[in-house]
Scaffold this motif. Structure first.
Motif, PDB file in Angstrom:
ATOM      1  N   PRO A 140       0.816  -1.218   0.000  1.00  0.00           N
ATOM      2  CA  PRO A 140       0.000   0.000   0.000  1.00  0.00           C
ATOM      3  C   PRO A 140       0.851   1.270   0.000  1.00  0.00           C
ATOM      4  CG  PRO A 140      -0.901  -1.599   1.535  1.00  0.00           C
ATOM      5  CD  PRO A 140       0.429  -2.130   1.083  1.00  0.00           C
ATOM      6  N   ASN A 141       0.388   2.277  -0.719  1.00  0.00           N
ATOM      7  CA  ASN A 141       1.104   3.544  -0.839  1.00  0.00           C
ATOM      8  C   ASN A 141       1.432   4.146   0.527  1.00  0.00           C
ATOM      9  OD1 ASN A 141       2.214   5.689  -2.441  1.00  0.00           O
ATOM     10  ND2 ASN A 141       0.444   6.931  -1.846  1.00  0.00           N
ATOM     11  N   LYS A 142       0.480   4.086   1.448  1.00  0.00           N
ATOM     12  CA  LYS A 142       0.709   4.630   2.792  1.00  0.00           C
ATOM     13  C   LYS A 142       1.924   3.964   3.448  1.00  0.00           C
ATOM     14  CE  LYS A 142      -1.651   5.264   7.227  1.00  0.00           C
ATOM     15  NZ  LYS A 142      -2.870   4.984   7.994  1.00  0.00           N
ATOM     16  N   ALA A 143       2.070   2.660   3.267  1.00  0.00           N
ATOM     17  CA  ALA A 143       3.206   1.925   3.827  1.00  0.00           C
ATOM     18  C   ALA A 143       4.499   2.329   3.123  1.00  0.00           C
ATOM     19  CB  ALA A 143       2.989   0.422   3.705  1.00  0.00           C
ATOM     20  N   ARG A 144       4.463   2.430   1.802  1.00  0.00           N
ATOM     21  CA  ARG A 144       5.670   2.812   1.053  1.00  0.00           C
ATOM     22  C   ARG A 144       6.164   4.186   1.482  1.00  0.00           C
ATOM     23  NH1 ARG A 144       2.483   1.203  -3.271  1.00  0.00           N
ATOM     24  NH2 ARG A 144       2.616   3.268  -4.200  1.00  0.00           N
ATOM     25  N   LYS A 145       5.245   5.117   1.647  1.00  0.00           N
ATOM     26  CA  LYS A 145       5.635   6.468   2.065  1.00  0.00           C
ATOM     27  C   LYS A 145       6.172   6.469   3.488  1.00  0.00           C
ATOM     28  CE  LYS A 145       2.724   9.233  -0.957  1.00  0.00           C
ATOM     29  NZ  LYS A 145       1.640  10.211  -1.062  1.00  0.00           N
ATOM     30  N   ALA A 146       5.477   5.807   4.400  1.00  0.00           N
ATOM     31  CA  ALA A 146       5.879   5.797   5.811  1.00  0.00           C
ATOM     32  C   ALA A 146       7.239   5.128   6.007  1.00  0.00           C
ATOM     33  CB  ALA A 146       4.818   5.090   6.659  1.00  0.00           C
ATOM     34  N   LEU A 147       7.529   4.127   5.192  1.00  0.00           N
ATOM     35  CA  LEU A 147       8.767   3.359   5.352  1.00  0.00           C
ATOM     36  C   LEU A 147       9.873   3.794   4.392  1.00  0.00           C
ATOM     37  CD1 LEU A 147       7.051  -0.105   5.787  1.00  0.00           C
ATOM     38  CD2 LEU A 147       7.973   1.374   7.580  1.00  0.00           C
ATOM     39  N   GLY A 148       9.572   4.776   3.568  1.00  0.00           N
ATOM     40  CA  GLY A 148      10.581   5.280   2.632  1.00  0.00           C
ATOM     41  C   GLY A 148      10.957   4.275   1.560  1.00  0.00           C
TER      42      GLY A 148
ATOM     43  N   THR B  11      15.473  -3.212  -2.572  1.00  0.00           N
ATOM     44  CA  THR B  11      15.470  -4.657  -2.361  1.00  0.00           C
ATOM     45  C   THR B  11      14.917  -4.946  -0.977  1.00  0.00           C
ATOM     46  OG1 THR B  11      17.393  -4.958  -3.788  1.00  0.00           O
ATOM     47  CG2 THR B  11      16.930  -6.714  -2.227  1.00  0.00           C
ATOM     48  N   LEU B  12      13.988  -5.896  -0.919  1.00  0.00           N
ATOM     49  CA  LEU B  12      13.395  -6.297   0.347  1.00  0.00           C
ATOM     50  C   LEU B  12      13.759  -7.751   0.624  1.00  0.00           C
ATOM     51  CD1 LEU B  12       9.817  -4.809  -0.126  1.00  0.00           C
ATOM     52  CD2 LEU B  12      11.750  -3.777   1.064  1.00  0.00           C
ATOM     53  N   ILE B  13      14.085  -8.044   1.872  1.00  0.00           N
ATOM     54  CA  ILE B  13      14.328  -9.403   2.320  1.00  0.00           C
ATOM     55  C   ILE B  13      12.980  -9.957   2.792  1.00  0.00           C
ATOM     56  CG2 ILE B  13      15.569 -10.869   3.961  1.00  0.00           C
ATOM     57  CD1 ILE B  13      17.387  -9.431   1.920  1.00  0.00           C
ATOM     58  N   VAL B  14      12.639 -11.157   2.365  1.00  0.00           N
ATOM     59  CA  VAL B  14      11.366 -11.777   2.730  1.00  0.00           C
ATOM     60  C   VAL B  14      11.654 -12.879   3.742  1.00  0.00           C
ATOM     61  CG1 VAL B  14       9.325 -12.983   1.877  1.00  0.00           C
ATOM     62  CG2 VAL B  14      10.507 -11.329   0.402  1.00  0.00           C
ATOM     63  N   MET B  15      11.040 -12.756   4.924  1.00  0.00           N
ATOM     64  CA  MET B  15      11.257 -13.738   5.982  1.00  0.00           C
ATOM     65  C   MET B  15       9.911 -14.276   6.444  1.00  0.00           C
ATOM     66  SD  MET B  15      14.382 -12.054   8.182  1.00  0.00           S
ATOM     67  CE  MET B  15      13.469 -10.682   8.798  1.00  0.00           C
TER      68      MET B  15
ATOM     69  N   ASN C 240       7.285 -18.535  11.738  1.00  0.00           N
ATOM     70  CA  ASN C 240       6.514 -19.759  11.924  1.00  0.00           C
ATOM     71  C   ASN C 240       5.846 -20.049  10.582  1.00  0.00           C
ATOM     72  OD1 ASN C 240       7.302 -19.842  14.635  1.00  0.00           O
ATOM     73  ND2 ASN C 240       5.601 -18.534  15.230  1.00  0.00           N
ATOM     74  N   ASP C 241       4.634 -20.450  10.578  1.00  0.00           N
ATOM     75  CA  ASP C 241       3.946 -20.627   9.300  1.00  0.00           C
ATOM     76  C   ASP C 241       2.739 -19.695   9.228  1.00  0.00           C
ATOM     77  OD1 ASP C 241       2.381 -21.888  11.188  1.00  0.00           O
ATOM     78  OD2 ASP C 241       1.991 -23.665   9.980  1.00  0.00           O
ATOM     79  N   GLN C 242       2.796 -18.606   9.998  1.00  0.00           N
ATOM     80  CA  GLN C 242       1.646 -17.720  10.122  1.00  0.00           C
ATOM     81  C   GLN C 242       1.875 -16.290   9.633  1.00  0.00           C
ATOM     82  OE1 GLN C 242      -1.370 -18.934  11.270  1.00  0.00           O
ATOM     83  NE2 GLN C 242      -0.259 -20.855  11.109  1.00  0.00           N
ATOM     84  N   ALA C 243       3.121 -15.898   9.430  1.00  0.00           N
ATOM     85  CA  ALA C 243       3.369 -14.491   9.107  1.00  0.00           C
ATOM     86  C   ALA C 243       4.519 -14.362   8.117  1.00  0.00           C
ATOM     87  CB  ALA C 243       3.690 -13.707  10.378  1.00  0.00           C
ATOM     88  N   ILE C 244       4.520 -13.251   7.428  1.00  0.00           N
ATOM     89  CA  ILE C 244       5.601 -12.916   6.517  1.00  0.00           C
ATOM     90  C   ILE C 244       6.080 -11.518   6.878  1.00  0.00           C
ATOM     91  CG2 ILE C 244       4.067 -11.965   4.760  1.00  0.00           C
ATOM     92  CD1 ILE C 244       5.928 -13.224   2.660  1.00  0.00           C
ATOM     93  N   MET C 245       7.386 -11.301   6.773  1.00  0.00           N
ATOM     94  CA  MET C 245       7.929  -9.995   7.116  1.00  0.00           C
ATOM     95  C   MET C 245       8.832  -9.548   5.972  1.00  0.00           C
ATOM     96  SD  MET C 245       9.952  -8.804  10.565  1.00  0.00           S
ATOM     97  CE  MET C 245      11.278  -9.969  10.446  1.00  0.00           C
ATOM     98  N   LEU C 246       8.696  -8.299   5.577  1.00  0.00           N
ATOM     99  CA  LEU C 246       9.546  -7.699   4.560  1.00  0.00           C
ATOM    100  C   LEU C 246      10.445  -6.682   5.250  1.00  0.00           C
ATOM    101  CD1 LEU C 246       6.834  -6.955   1.843  1.00  0.00           C
ATOM    102  CD2 LEU C 246       8.350  -8.931   1.967  1.00  0.00           C
ATOM    103  N   VAL C 247      11.738  -6.771   4.992  1.00  0.00           N
ATOM    104  CA  VAL C 247      12.701  -5.851   5.615  1.00  0.00           C
ATOM    105  C   VAL C 247      13.581  -5.279   4.514  1.00  0.00           C
ATOM    106  CG1 VAL C 247      14.555  -5.633   7.308  1.00  0.00           C
ATOM    107  CG2 VAL C 247      12.723  -7.288   7.698  1.00  0.00           C
ATOM    108  N   LYS C 248      13.796  -3.973   4.555  1.00  0.00           N
ATOM    109  CA  LYS C 248      14.676  -3.341   3.582  1.00  0.00           C
ATOM    110  C   LYS C 248      16.069  -3.958   3.720  1.00  0.00           C
ATOM    111  CE  LYS C 248      14.225   1.222   3.048  1.00  0.00           C
ATOM    112  NZ  LYS C 248      14.053   2.645   3.413  1.00  0.00           N
ATOM    113  N   ALA C 249      16.614  -4.418   2.608  1.00  0.00           N
ATOM    114  CA  ALA C 249      17.911  -5.106   2.625  1.00  0.00           C
ATOM    115  C   ALA C 249      19.008  -4.229   3.209  1.00  0.00           C
ATOM    116  CB  ALA C 249      18.284  -5.561   1.219  1.00  0.00           C
TER     117      ALA C 249
END
Length: 81
Positions: free
Chosen positions: A21-29, A35-39, A42-51
């Motif tokens: 979402p645009n709001k997330a892109r703006k808030a997180l720069g 490049t985002l790291i995808v982690m 468990n088997d319930q969540a996904i997390m994206l972290v700026k590399a």
């Protein structure tokens, strides 16, 4: 400190793509080409972290872990006196 924020929702396309979402892109720069790291968590969540922030995040976690280890060591030393 971890403080979650809700930015909306997204749907996985038939090609496996999601729109951040645009709001997330703006808030997180986040910008085109980042490049985002995808982690998975468990088997319930996904997390994206700026590399480019992974090293900083690991350093901060390592520092906090060392501080916690020192506190535990000091606490054990006090209980043995």
């Amino acid at each position: 400190m971890f403080s979650p924020e809700f930015f909306g929702s997204t749907v996985i396309s038939d090609r496996g793509q999601v729109v951040i979402p645009n709001k997330a892109r703006k808030a997180l720069g986040l910008e085109k080409g980042d490049t985002l790291i995808v982690m998975g968590m468990n088997d319930q969540a996904i997390m994206l972290v700026k590399a480019d922030s992974i090293e900083k995040m690991i350093a901060e976690m390592s520092e906090k872990t060392m501080m916690l280890g020192q506190m535990v060591k000091e606490t054990k030393g006090q209980s043995n006196e």
